[in-house]
Design an enzyme around this catalytic site. Structure first.
Site, mmCIF file in Angstrom:
data_model
loop_
_atom_site.group_PDB
_atom_site.id
_atom_site.type_symbol
_atom_site.label_atom_id
_atom_site.label_comp_id
_atom_site.label_asym_id
_atom_site.label_seq_id
_atom_site.Cartn_x
_atom_site.Cartn_y
_atom_site.Cartn_z
ATOM 1 N N HIS A 231 -22.595 45.737 38.889
ATOM 2 C CA HIS A 231 -22.168 46.629 37.808
ATOM 3 C C HIS A 231 -23.328 46.908 36.856
ATOM 4 O O HIS A 231 -24.348 46.241 36.884
ATOM 5 C CB HIS A 231 -20.980 46.044 37.052
ATOM 6 C CG HIS A 231 -19.674 46.214 37.772
ATOM 7 N ND1 HIS A 231 -18.509 45.665 37.321
ATOM 8 C CD2 HIS A 231 -19.353 46.876 38.909
ATOM 9 C CE1 HIS A 231 -17.527 45.966 38.150
ATOM 10 N NE2 HIS A 231 -18.020 46.699 39.132
ATOM 11 N N SER B 76 -16.549 50.545 43.065
ATOM 12 C CA SER B 76 -16.597 50.516 41.601
ATOM 13 C C SER B 76 -17.882 51.101 41.019
ATOM 14 O O SER B 76 -17.920 51.432 39.846
ATOM 15 C CB SER B 76 -16.414 49.083 41.096
ATOM 16 O OG SER B 76 -17.513 48.291 41.465
ATOM 17 N N ASP C 51 -15.926 44.797 32.095
ATOM 18 C CA ASP C 51 -15.660 43.706 33.036
ATOM 19 C C ASP C 51 -15.093 42.435 32.419
ATOM 20 O O ASP C 51 -15.034 41.412 33.105
ATOM 21 C CB ASP C 51 -16.954 43.337 33.769
ATOM 22 C CG ASP C 51 -17.408 44.416 34.720
ATOM 23 O OD1 ASP C 51 -16.639 45.330 35.007
ATOM 24 O OD2 ASP C 51 -18.561 44.322 35.195
#
Length: 172
Positions: free
Chosen positions: A90, A49, A115
């Protein structure tokens, strides 16, 4: 070769050496935790990701001491979601407010959306206490060993068996 098993003093010394190695590794981990103010100062990227910034298997070093600056937009953070054990790596894409009550919104570089679906039910943003740490360095692909051991549990048994044999058969 197996003469060490016949000598209890030598076997005890080898067992003590093994215990010292394990306790040294534990103390180093705890020392890093205290210095970085993070419960997990080193994490492994488990998914794609965050590509191209970080690849699956990269080992990340974290820092959680925001003494002079706050977490900012664009910073890559590792956070925990309530009731989930796996930390998520992230990038912060939005920040609302300042200080410990600031609300952060994150997104993986390789993901299409933010998210909010990954957060706990009823949670739309992260707060500072959700953050494990900010990424300050990385080592490419070093974490693949961890991924292999978690995806193939039999490898743990083999590695522990080999380490045990080395300890038993080691000559001093």
């Amino acid at each position: 070769m197996l003469s060490a098993l016949g000598n209890p003093r030598q076997a005890a010394a080898q067992l003590m050496n093994f215990g010292l190695i394990l306790s040294t590794a534990f103390m180093m981990w705890k020392g890093l935790s205290v210095i970085s103010d993070s419960p997990s100062p080193i994490v492994v990227v488990l998914s794609g990701s965050m590509e191209p910034a970080f690849q699956r298997g990269d080992l990340l070093m974290l820092w959680n001491r925001n003494l002079f600056t706050e977490t900012s937009v664009g910073e890559v953070v590792v956070y925990n979601v309530k009731d989930k054990d796996i930390p998520i790596v992230h990038r912060v894409i939005s920040k609302f407010g300042t200080g410990p009550t600031a609300k952060l919104l994150t997104k993986g570089d390789n993901n299409d959306s933010d998210d909010t679906k990954l957060y706990a039910p009823g949670q739309n943003y992260l707060v500072r206490e959700d953050i494990i740490g900010s990424v300050v360095g990385y080592m490419p692909f070093v974490g693949y060993v961890t991924i292999m051991l978690s995806e193939h549990p039999w490898m743990k048994t083999v590695m522990l068996g080999i380490m045990g044999l080395v300890v038993v058969l080691q000559r001093e």
